[in-house]
Design an enzyme around this catalytic site. Structure first.
Site, PDB file in Angstrom:
ATOM      1  N   ASN A 121      12.442 -47.369  62.272  1.00  0.00           N
ATOM      2  CA  ASN A 121      11.160 -47.691  61.655  1.00  0.00           C
ATOM      3  C   ASN A 121      10.852 -46.617  60.623  1.00  0.00           C
ATOM      4  O   ASN A 121      11.161 -45.450  60.828  1.00  0.00           O
ATOM      5  CB  ASN A 121      10.036 -47.703  62.694  1.00  0.00           C
ATOM      6  N   ARG A 173      14.444 -53.854  65.115  1.00  0.00           N
ATOM      7  CA  ARG A 173      15.479 -52.810  65.166  1.00  0.00           C
ATOM      8  C   ARG A 173      16.563 -53.173  66.167  1.00  0.00           C
ATOM      9  O   ARG A 173      17.744 -52.963  65.914  1.00  0.00           O
ATOM     10  CB  ARG A 173      14.872 -51.454  65.520  1.00  0.00           C
TER      11      ARG A 173
END
Length: 101
Positions: A43, A25
């Site tokens: 996520n 990320r």
């Protein structure tokens, strides 16, 4: 970038593979911010990473190249890409990391 800007592309990505717990990320956020995209990355509860990005065709292509490459320690097995309506860009701001859902 205005929602009315000609050539704006808005896409949703679902990145599958070893992409959680490996800095993926953060990698996506950094790459997208450098490219100048708006959107978010987070996520998913299913072990994937999902993102929405808005930008020019060139910016989107650059992000997709980075997604395929992945971060160090990640393994990208598959990327599912869905085109979204241009109007979806209206709520997008500076590219950020969102909490897991």
């Amino acid at each position: 970038m205005s929602e009315q800007e000609e050539g704006l592309i808005v896409r949703h990505y679902q990145v599958e593979g070893r992409v959680q717990g490996v800095g993926f990320r953060w990698f996506v956020q950094r790459e997208a911010a450098e490219i100048g995209l708006r959107g978010w990355v987070r996520n998913s509860p299913h072990g994937h990473v999902e993102a929405v990005a808005a930008g020019s065709p060139e910016q989107i292509a650059e992000l997709e190249t980075a997604l395929k490459r992945g971060s160090r320690g990640s393994r990208v097995d598959r990327i599912r890409i869905h085109n979204l309506e241009d109007s979806e860009a209206a709520a997008l701001r500076e590219f950020r990391i969102e909490g897991a859902v």
